[in-house]
Design a protein around this motif. Sequence first.
Motif, PDB file in Angstrom:
ATOM      1  N   TRP A  49       0.855  -1.186   0.000  1.00 33.86           N
ATOM      2  CA  TRP A  49       0.000   0.000   0.000  1.00 33.86           C
ATOM      3  C   TRP A  49       0.887   1.231   0.000  1.00 33.86           C
ATOM      4  CZ3 TRP A  49      -0.620   4.150   3.351  1.00 33.86           C
ATOM      5  CH2 TRP A  49      -1.785   4.911   3.214  1.00 33.86           C
ATOM      6  N   MET A  50       0.566   2.185  -0.853  1.00 31.09           N
ATOM      7  CA  MET A  50       1.325   3.434  -0.911  1.00 31.09           C
ATOM      8  C   MET A  50       0.370   4.549  -1.290  1.00 31.09           C
ATOM      9  SD  MET A  50       4.894   4.160  -2.931  1.00 31.09           S
ATOM     10  CE  MET A  50       6.119   5.252  -2.198  1.00 31.09           C
ATOM     11  N   TRP A  51       0.542   5.702  -0.676  1.00 25.02           N
ATOM     12  CA  TRP A  51      -0.420   6.773  -0.832  1.00 25.02           C
ATOM     13  C   TRP A  51       0.055   7.831  -1.818  1.00 25.02           C
ATOM     14  CZ3 TRP A  51      -5.327   7.219  -0.039  1.00 25.02           C
ATOM     15  CH2 TRP A  51      -5.935   8.481  -0.054  1.00 25.02           C
ATOM     16  N   SER A  90      14.418   6.360  -2.142  1.00 26.80           N
ATOM     17  CA  SER A  90      14.525   6.208  -3.595  1.00 26.80           C
ATOM     18  C   SER A  90      15.725   5.379  -4.009  1.00 26.80           C
ATOM     19  CB  SER A  90      14.597   7.587  -4.253  1.00 26.80           C
ATOM     20  OG  SER A  90      15.834   8.236  -3.972  1.00 26.80           O
ATOM     21  N   HIS A  91      16.688   5.177  -3.087  1.00 26.60           N
ATOM     22  CA  HIS A  91      17.870   4.377  -3.408  1.00 26.60           C
ATOM     23  C   HIS A  91      17.665   2.889  -3.093  1.00 26.60           C
ATOM     24  CE1 HIS A  91      20.405   7.823  -4.386  1.00 26.60           C
ATOM     25  NE2 HIS A  91      19.883   8.437  -3.334  1.00 26.60           N
ATOM     26  N   LEU A  92      16.564   2.546  -2.479  1.00 24.97           N
ATOM     27  CA  LEU A  92      16.249   1.147  -2.197  1.00 24.97           C
ATOM     28  C   LEU A  92      15.686   0.477  -3.443  1.00 24.97           C
ATOM     29  CD1 LEU A  92      14.457   1.599   1.255  1.00 24.97           C
ATOM     30  CD2 LEU A  92      16.799   0.805   0.881  1.00 24.97           C
ATOM     31  N   PRO A  93      15.671  -0.872  -3.484  1.00 30.04           N
ATOM     32  CA  PRO A  93      14.979  -1.542  -4.589  1.00 30.04           C
ATOM     33  C   PRO A  93      13.543  -1.047  -4.692  1.00 30.04           C
ATOM     34  CG  PRO A  93      16.277  -3.123  -3.328  1.00 30.04           C
ATOM     35  CD  PRO A  93      16.331  -1.825  -2.569  1.00 30.04           C
ATOM     36  N   ALA A  94      13.061  -0.821  -5.905  1.00 26.43           N
ATOM     37  CA  ALA A  94      11.761  -0.178  -6.103  1.00 26.43           C
ATOM     38  C   ALA A  94      10.617  -0.937  -5.454  1.00 26.43           C
ATOM     39  CB  ALA A  94      11.504   0.006  -7.598  1.00 26.43           C
ATOM     40  N   GLU A  95      10.734  -2.266  -5.377  1.00 22.22           N
ATOM     41  CA  GLU A  95       9.646  -3.033  -4.767  1.00 22.22           C
ATOM     42  C   GLU A  95       9.577  -2.825  -3.253  1.00 22.22           C
ATOM     43  OE1 GLU A  95      13.019  -6.080  -5.548  1.00 22.22           O
ATOM     44  OE2 GLU A  95      12.188  -4.230  -6.452  1.00 22.22           O
ATOM     45  N   TRP A  96      10.595  -2.203  -2.684  1.00 22.34           N
ATOM     46  CA  TRP A  96      10.584  -1.891  -1.251  1.00 22.34           C
ATOM     47  C   TRP A  96      10.010  -0.507  -0.962  1.00 22.34           C
ATOM     48  CZ3 TRP A  96      16.034  -3.620   0.958  1.00 22.34           C
ATOM     49  CH2 TRP A  96      16.203  -4.993   0.706  1.00 22.34           C
ATOM     50  N   TRP A  97       9.796   0.305  -1.970  1.00 19.60           N
ATOM     51  CA  TRP A  97       9.383   1.684  -1.742  1.00 19.60           C
ATOM     52  C   TRP A  97       8.111   1.814  -0.921  1.00 19.60           C
ATOM     53  CZ3 TRP A  97      10.273   4.116  -7.293  1.00 19.60           C
ATOM     54  CH2 TRP A  97      11.655   4.196  -7.518  1.00 19.60           C
ATOM     55  N   PRO A  98       7.042   1.068  -1.219  1.00 14.40           N
ATOM     56  CA  PRO A  98       5.816   1.233  -0.424  1.00 14.40           C
ATOM     57  C   PRO A  98       6.037   0.963   1.064  1.00 14.40           C
ATOM     58  CG  PRO A  98       5.333   0.064  -2.458  1.00 14.40           C
ATOM     59  CD  PRO A  98       6.818   0.140  -2.360  1.00 14.40           C
ATOM     60  N   MET A 393      -1.827  -3.310  -3.206  1.00 14.32           N
ATOM     61  CA  MET A 393      -1.288  -3.654  -4.510  1.00 14.32           C
ATOM     62  C   MET A 393      -1.266  -5.160  -4.702  1.00 14.32           C
ATOM     63  SD  MET A 393       2.047  -1.219  -4.320  1.00 14.32           S
ATOM     64  CE  MET A 393       1.928   0.484  -3.752  1.00 14.32           C
ATOM     65  N   ASP A 394      -1.134  -5.541  -5.932  1.00 17.11           N
ATOM     66  CA  ASP A 394      -0.910  -6.944  -6.255  1.00 17.11           C
ATOM     67  C   ASP A 394       0.588  -7.214  -6.146  1.00 17.11           C
ATOM     68  OD1 ASP A 394      -0.182  -8.928  -8.782  1.00 17.11           O
ATOM     69  OD2 ASP A 394      -1.958  -9.538  -7.639  1.00 17.11           O
ATOM     70  N   PRO A 415       0.487   1.397 -10.194  1.00 17.80           N
ATOM     71  CA  PRO A 415      -0.710   2.029  -9.607  1.00 17.80           C
ATOM     72  C   PRO A 415      -0.633   1.981  -8.087  1.00 17.80           C
ATOM     73  CG  PRO A 415      -1.314   0.463 -11.331  1.00 17.80           C
ATOM     74  CD  PRO A 415       0.139   0.224 -11.022  1.00 17.80           C
ATOM     75  N   ILE A 416      -0.984   3.104  -7.450  1.00 21.24           N
ATOM     76  CA  ILE A 416      -0.985   3.182  -5.994  1.00 21.24           C
ATOM     77  C   ILE A 416      -2.323   3.752  -5.543  1.00 21.24           C
ATOM     78  CG2 ILE A 416       1.522   3.378  -5.791  1.00 21.24           C
ATOM     79  CD1 ILE A 416       1.229   6.392  -5.539  1.00 21.24           C
ATOM     80  N   ALA A 417      -2.498   3.907  -4.236  1.00 18.61           N
ATOM     81  CA  ALA A 417      -3.751   4.417  -3.701  1.00 18.61           C
ATOM     82  C   ALA A 417      -3.739   5.939  -3.682  1.00 18.61           C
ATOM     83  CB  ALA A 417      -3.956   3.882  -2.284  1.00 18.61           C
ATOM     84  N   PRO A 418      -4.909   6.563  -3.839  1.00 14.76           N
ATOM     85  CA  PRO A 418      -6.200   5.993  -4.227  1.00 14.76           C
ATOM     86  C   PRO A 418      -6.236   5.730  -5.726  1.00 14.76           C
ATOM     87  CG  PRO A 418      -6.415   8.356  -3.984  1.00 14.76           C
ATOM     88  CD  PRO A 418      -5.005   8.018  -3.574  1.00 14.76           C
ATOM     89  N   PRO A 419      -7.286   5.084  -6.222  1.00 13.05           N
ATOM     90  CA  PRO A 419      -7.371   4.769  -7.653  1.00 13.05           C
ATOM     91  C   PRO A 419      -7.162   6.004  -8.515  1.00 13.05           C
ATOM     92  CG  PRO A 419      -9.109   3.649  -6.460  1.00 13.05           C
ATOM     93  CD  PRO A 419      -8.452   4.562  -5.477  1.00 13.05           C
TER      94      PRO A 419
END
Length: 429
Positions: A49-51, A90-98, A393-394, A415-419
């Motif tokens: 989940w990310m806003w 932003s320097h972390l792997p992108a899948e860790w960002w949320p 997210m999926d 895609p992140i929250a909200p839609p």
Amino acid sequence: MMTQTPSSAGSENDRTGTRTSSPWWIVLVLLAGFGLMVARRPDGASGLWMWAEDGTIFVQGAYGGDFSLVFEPYAGQWWPLMRLVAEPISHLPAEWWPLAAYLVAGLVAALAMGVVLQERAANLLGPLPLRIALYFVLLLQPIVWEIQGNLTNAHVWVASGLLVILVLPPPRTKWGKGTEMAFILLGCLTGLLGTLLLPAAIWCAVRERGAYQWSRLAIVTGAAVVNVLLQWPVRQPSAGSILDYAGSAAILIVKRCAGGLFLGDKGQLDYWYPNLLSPFIIPSLLILVGIAFLVGRDIKGPSPIWLFCGLLWMGLGLTVAVNASIEELSYPFTVGRYVDFAVGATLLVIFRALALPARSGRWVAAALLVAMSYSLVTGFFMTNEPTVASPRMDRAQLDAFGECVDQGAYPCQLPIAPPGWSIVIEQPQ
């Protein structure tokens, strides 16, 4: 009436003769507070989940390492606090960002509320056990669905922390003074906090008339000027009559704020929506009467200025939201950011009353906390808001996004929250 003012605030060593706030205890309390903040939104803790602006403005903006973006305006405001903490994310792997954004937002809130644990707040807010209770109530306060767990609204938590700092006596060490001044500057340049907190800085400087307090006021005033200069060209207040403003203010104060303290977000949705008239208006009005009583009992203390600052944020929010429909303003999961600072200020007023010797104030403050018990308990876990969905997210989609960024197969989109919101990473310049 006996009151305790910032000038009389000393350490707990002065009050009790013994050291009662071991640094290790404070660390444990802060860690527990951080754990509570993480646990409140299970979707955020899952890393799925990310806003909104967390991804599209702050982390996405930091990706590529352009430090000049720290003072890049967004919506007519500077956001240096958010941009600075987004830089390492932003320097972390992108899948860790949320997950990283969620954890950092929780950490900012836990540390900002931790200012009440300082020894120099003892005479202002009572002994350490009472301040620990205040710390957890501040973190668990109701109606924070919109601001919990995201960088975008982390400045609301920072504002509550600064509300305390600006009426405290100076730190004892030069390092402490320098650190506090830096935090005040960074916080007050973020959003409109300088403008919103200026009354508190003025109150303390005029009351104490110390060199440190005047220096603190100079910093807040400078930040407030920057706030206004940035906001003035872009702010277009909604056109509305005096009756429009009065009606909208009544909804936010009576229903959203006082009613939220009693029922919380979910309780308002279940029992007090969309109608304005409800039996719950009675306890909401009683809560407001209780708050007014406590402010009156501390008329020479910081309670009036705390509440004024909270209402000032709400008033500025009304200049934008006054033309919203009654149903929209009444909806528990919208424009909560305009109300939450007033809630934080109210909690400070309540615990200030518990720290004062007046027995009547203590009884009223205790009654208000009892009235809040339902909202505190039911508002602990924040699931996705049921109508304007912000789904998690999926996992496969998140992993694919991380792989895309890692391999440089631009553009990469998540895609992140909200839609309707998405992170889009283009080819770095």
